[in-house]
Design a protein around this motif. Structure first.
Motif, short mmCIF file in Angstrom:
data_model
loop_
_atom_site.label_atom_id
_atom_site.label_comp_id
_atom_site.label_asym_id
_atom_site.label_seq_id
_atom_site.Cartn_x
_atom_site.Cartn_y
_atom_site.Cartn_z
N GLN A 106 -43.06 113.03 -35.63
CA GLN A 106 -42.18 112.85 -36.78
C GLN A 106 -42.92 113.27 -38.04
OE1 GLN A 106 -40.91 108.82 -37.59
NE2 GLN A 106 -38.90 109.52 -38.34
N ASP A 107 -42.30 114.10 -38.86
CA ASP A 107 -42.95 114.53 -40.10
C ASP A 107 -42.67 113.54 -41.22
OD1 ASP A 107 -40.37 115.03 -41.06
OD2 ASP A 107 -40.48 117.19 -40.64
N ASP A 108 -43.20 113.81 -42.40
CA ASP A 108 -43.05 112.89 -43.53
C ASP A 108 -41.60 112.73 -43.97
OD1 ASP A 108 -45.75 112.53 -43.50
OD2 ASP A 108 -46.16 114.05 -45.05
N ALA A 109 -40.79 113.73 -43.68
CA ALA A 109 -39.38 113.65 -44.08
C ALA A 109 -38.53 112.91 -43.04
CB ALA A 109 -38.82 115.06 -44.29
N GLY A 110 -39.18 112.48 -41.97
CA GLY A 110 -38.45 111.74 -40.94
C GLY A 110 -37.87 112.60 -39.84
N ASN A 111 -38.16 113.89 -39.85
CA ASN A 111 -37.61 114.78 -38.83
C ASN A 111 -38.49 114.75 -37.57
OD1 ASN A 111 -35.49 115.78 -40.54
ND2 ASN A 111 -37.08 116.94 -41.64
N TRP A 112 -37.84 114.82 -36.43
CA TRP A 112 -38.55 114.78 -35.15
C TRP A 112 -38.59 116.17 -34.53
CZ3 TRP A 112 -41.10 110.63 -33.18
CH2 TRP A 112 -40.81 109.37 -33.72
N THR A 113 -39.75 116.52 -33.96
CA THR A 113 -39.89 117.79 -33.23
C THR A 113 -40.75 117.57 -32.00
OG1 THR A 113 -41.81 118.39 -34.59
CG2 THR A 113 -39.67 119.27 -35.27
N ILE A 114 -40.56 118.42 -31.01
CA ILE A 114 -41.35 118.33 -29.78
C ILE A 114 -42.72 118.94 -30.02
CG2 ILE A 114 -41.54 119.19 -27.40
CD1 ILE A 114 -38.52 119.05 -27.19
N ARG A 115 -43.77 118.23 -29.63
CA ARG A 115 -45.13 118.75 -29.74
C ARG A 115 -45.34 119.82 -28.67
NH1 ARG A 115 -49.76 114.45 -29.03
NH2 ARG A 115 -48.48 113.51 -30.71
N ARG A 116 -45.97 120.94 -29.07
CA ARG A 116 -46.18 122.05 -28.13
C ARG A 116 -47.64 122.46 -28.10
NH1 ARG A 116 -41.31 123.97 -26.46
NH2 ARG A 116 -39.49 123.24 -27.66
N ASP A 117 -48.06 123.00 -26.95
CA ASP A 117 -49.44 123.47 -26.82
C ASP A 117 -49.56 124.87 -27.41
OD1 ASP A 117 -48.40 125.25 -24.96
OD2 ASP A 117 -49.07 124.09 -23.22
N LYS A 118 -50.73 125.46 -27.28
CA LYS A 118 -50.97 126.76 -27.91
C LYS A 118 -50.13 127.88 -27.30
CE LYS A 118 -55.03 127.64 -24.99
NZ LYS A 118 -56.48 127.92 -25.01
N HIS A 119 -49.59 127.62 -26.10
CA HIS A 119 -48.73 128.62 -25.46
C HIS A 119 -47.25 128.38 -25.75
CE1 HIS A 119 -52.24 129.99 -23.28
NE2 HIS A 119 -52.43 128.75 -22.81
N GLY A 120 -46.97 127.36 -26.55
CA GLY A 120 -45.59 127.07 -26.91
C GLY A 120 -44.86 126.19 -25.93
N ASN A 121 -45.58 125.66 -24.94
CA ASN A 121 -44.94 124.79 -23.95
C ASN A 121 -44.95 123.34 -24.44
OD1 ASN A 121 -44.61 126.93 -22.04
ND2 ASN A 121 -46.80 126.74 -21.54
N PRO A 122 -43.90 122.58 -24.13
CA PRO A 122 -43.88 121.17 -24.53
C PRO A 122 -45.06 120.41 -23.93
CG PRO A 122 -41.71 121.88 -23.77
CD PRO A 122 -42.66 122.97 -23.42
N VAL A 123 -45.63 119.52 -24.72
CA VAL A 123 -46.69 118.64 -24.22
C VAL A 123 -46.02 117.42 -23.61
CG1 VAL A 123 -48.69 117.24 -24.85
CG2 VAL A 123 -48.31 119.46 -25.96
N LEU A 124 -46.18 117.27 -22.30
CA LEU A 124 -45.48 116.20 -21.59
C LEU A 124 -46.22 114.87 -21.74
CD1 LEU A 124 -44.57 118.00 -18.23
CD2 LEU A 124 -43.08 117.61 -20.22
N GLN A 125 -45.47 113.79 -21.77
CA GLN A 125 -46.07 112.47 -21.68
C GLN A 125 -46.57 112.28 -20.24
OE1 GLN A 125 -43.91 109.21 -23.54
NE2 GLN A 125 -42.43 110.65 -24.39
N LYS A 126 -47.51 111.35 -20.06
CA LYS A 126 -48.06 111.11 -18.72
C LYS A 126 -47.02 110.53 -17.78
CE LYS A 126 -52.88 110.47 -20.17
NZ LYS A 126 -54.04 109.53 -20.17
#
Length: 679
Positions: free
Chosen positions: A489-509
């Motif tokens: 979540q950024d300072d403005a309250g917007n949510w985005t999916i975290r991605r690795d350097k290849h642009g793939n979503p970083v999965l939770q365990k």
């Protein structure tokens, strides 16, 4: 179909409270706490464990055995020697004065912990009362879990003997017919009497076979299935005679007969339920004979859905409830959600975590009722269709059940139990599969992939397994879901999916299954029109750490309703606070609007402060302002015997009973009214 309220492009949610409506039954008065209105007399009596058993038997005598209520009397005084005793229920000859000399059947009811061998309250008490009443012919002793029936015989020496029989005769029925009922004699189960019968059978198997509870349960289900299929035959062969029940060597013929029925009528018809190893009923002949005699007098096909459902699911729940967060949804919660969704006959229904099928059967029967009403409206005589009209109704009904009803569950034992439950509710159960709903659909068996592809379902009803003890941690499964990714979540309250350097979503365990089920269910629904009701833990709706789930959800679905359920909903067993959430899948254009500007629409919200039972599972009743139990009156259609002609007749009777303190039907009514106002 009940259409959703309109949406526009601003994220402001108007919360509309639920104005609870009056119940559909008619309030007719009140009863003091600790009292209950007697079914036969309407008089107030103490609400005790023994009275619960007696009220069930009173209802059975009138509704199942067809005796006139005016010919039955509770707490009837008789003279036994020099003392006076009270018989719990006496049935008198038709139209005869209520006098000891006219007593025909005596019934003694006890609370569940009184044993048949009890010195003063057991079977001996009943037999002493029968001996004291010269013209009594039959007697019944029951504590609910045990039931014994007797015929009084003269020994020719001025005394009496008491022969145990399978059942007392119904009105106009001979003793012989009661021991081996014909199709016309089969009784529709009422109240909790079928539950008592199932429980007796299960306990008897467990006690006399040395089997584990689950093993005993599966053998009982084989016999229940055989009973159902035999009812579909021209001739009734599911029976055991008194001699077969009493004599172990003679009982062999009963087991042979039932085994042949099971093999030829059940195993061959339902190969997906019964495998080769299941072809034998693994019970002693004497046990088979006992169980058959407890079930043979009922018509399981004709008995009400809820009566069968309560009986079946209690037995299933006590044996198959597993350790994967499986807690079966109470029937009243199923009915509320299905009433709100209002599934139609042309819509495909799915429960992706179907358990024993309670949710699915409720939805299925709702749509089937639509079919029957629409067909009957076209009949020349809506009450009695011609052969062609009834055939068309059967065709439409069969077509719907085979093409529009689907269920999936991971637990193979529950899928098997669900198939049996569906068959008991007059469906062939062909649309149920054992599969992992959350894994990649490419891993599903081919017929499931073909019949239930993503984006093909109109209505979903679901209570998915939930809990941190059963996390989903397989990377291949998690990679299918946006909700399995890590969100920032950024300072403005917007949510985005975290991605690795290849642009793939970083999965939770790992992720608890209930979160992934939300996304999978929306994937299964038709875009723009598909709607669902899901039981969701309240943590998903209010936990700050799960705000990303809510952010994602309101951009993928229109929230139609949120009903905050009472904490006791799944008690006893689980006190997780949950809500029933109704939602509609957005189409691609609506999703784009939701992402860019948000959507503006009203949401129905309600709090169910009572759900009909307490944390121990005991039924609770509604109280008046004075603290007394509220009474309600409803009209019930029953089949009775005309005591002059002997013909069966349908008659509407007014039943007065305590009102269960359950707001869920009122929530559903309020939602439908609110929904119509949005248009």
């Amino acid at each position: 179909m009940a259409s959703a309220p309109p949406v526009t492009s601003k994220e402001t949610h108007v919360l509309v409270p639920a104005a609870l409506t009056t119940p559909t039954v008619t309030p007719v008065g009140s009863v003091p706490e600790g009292k209950v209105a007697d079914y036969l007399t309407g008089k107030l009596v103490n609400d005790t464990a023994e009275e619960y058993v007696r009220q069930n038997i009173e209802k059975a005598l009138v509704r199942q055995y067809k005796y006139a209520a005016k010919d039955c009397e509770p707490e009837f005084p008789i003279r036994v020697g020099s003392s006076r005793k009270r018989v719990d229920i006496v049935v008198f000859g038709p139209g005869q004065d209520h006098a000891q000399a006219n007593a025909y059947i005596l019934v003694e009811t006890k609370k569940a912990d009184v044993k048949p061998t009890h010195r003063t309250e057991g079977i001996g008490q009943l037999q002493s009362y029968m001996a004291a009443c010269l013209n009594v012919q039959y007697g019944m002793w029951t504590n609910g879990d045990d039931r014994f029936c007797y015929a009084k015989r003269s020994d020719g020496k001025g005394s009496w003997t008491f022969d145990e029989i399978i059942d007392i005769p119904g009105f106009g029925q001979t003793e012989e017919d009661a021991q081996r009922p014909k199709r016309r004699d089969l009784k529709v189960a009422t109240a909790d009497n079928l539950l008592f019968a199932f429980r007796r059978c299960h306990n008897y198997i467990a006690a006399h076979e040395g089997k584990q509870k689950t093993e005993a349960f599966w053998e009982l289900l084989k016999l229940i299935f055989t009973k159902i299929e035999d009812e579909r035959s021209n001739k009734i062969n599911f029976y055991a005679t008194p001699s077969e029940r009493e004599n172990a060597s003679v009982a062999t013929s009963a087991k042979k007969r039932i085994q042949e029925l099971f093999k030829n009528k059940v195993v061959l018809k339902y190969p997906t339920i019964f495998e080769a190893r299941d072809m034998t009923i693994d019970l002693k002949p004497s046990v088979v004979a006992y169980v058959v005699t407890q079930l043979q007098g009922y018509s399981l096909l004709a008995s009400p859905v809820d009566v069968k459902g309560v009986a079946y699911e209690e037995i299933v729940g006590s044996n198959l409830r597993g350790d994967r967060g499986e807690f079966f949804t109470p029937r009243n919660a199923c009915r509320m959600a299905v009433t709100m969704l209002n599934p139609q006959p042309d819509e495909r229904i799915l429960d992706p975590s179907c358990g024993t099928g309670g949710f699915l059967i409720t939805a299925m029967n709702h749509a089937v009722d639509h079919i029957e009403r629409s067909e009957r409206e076209q009949w020349i005589d809506p009450a009695n269709g011609t052969d062609a009209e009834r055939q068309e109704l059967f065709r439409r009904r069969s077509e719907y059940l085979s093409q529009c009803v689907f269920g999936i569950d991971l637990n193979p034992a529950l899928v098997r139990a669900a198939k049996m439950n569906m068959v008991m509710n007059n469906d062939g159960s062909g649309g149920l599969w054992q599969a992992n709903t959350l894994e990649n659909p490419h891993m599903w068996q081919s017929d499931l992939r073909t019949r239930v592809p993503l984006g093909s379902i109109d209505v979903i009803v679901s209570n998915p397994p939930f809990g941190t003890k059963i996390p989903i941690d397989d990377e291949g499964t998690l990679s299918q879901y946006e909700l399995a990714a890590t969100w920032d979540q950024d300072d403005a309250g917007n949510w985005t999916i975290r991605r690795d350097k290849h642009g793939n979503p970083v999965l939770q365990k790992s992720q608890p299954p209930e979160i992934l089920f939300i996304e999978r269910c929306l994937q299964l629904l038709k875009p723009g029109v598909g709607r669902m009701a899901m039981v969701i833990p309240n943590g998903i709706l209010n936990n700050p750490g799960l705000a990303y789930v809510r952010h994602w959800l309101v951009r993928r679905a229109q929230i139609l309703a949120v009903v905050d359920m009472h904490r006791d909903l799944f008690q006893p067993g689980n006190d997780t606070q949950t809500s029933m959430v109704l939602m509609r899948r957005l189409n691609s254009e609506e999703i784009a609007n939701a992402e860019s500007t948000g959507l503006d629409y009203p949401i129905f919200m309600a709090v169910a402060e009572s759900i009909g039972h307490d944390k121990r599972g005991n039924v609770i009743y509604r109280r008046t302002a004075e603290g007394e139990d509220a009474l309600v009156s409803r009209v019930e259609t029953v089949t009775e015997i005309d005591q002059e002609t002997g013909a069966e007749v349908l008659r509407e009777i007014e039943v007065t009973e305590r009102q269960v303190d359950d707001e869920l039907p009122e929530v559903a009514t309020a939602y439908l009214r609110w929904l119509s106002e949005q248009r």
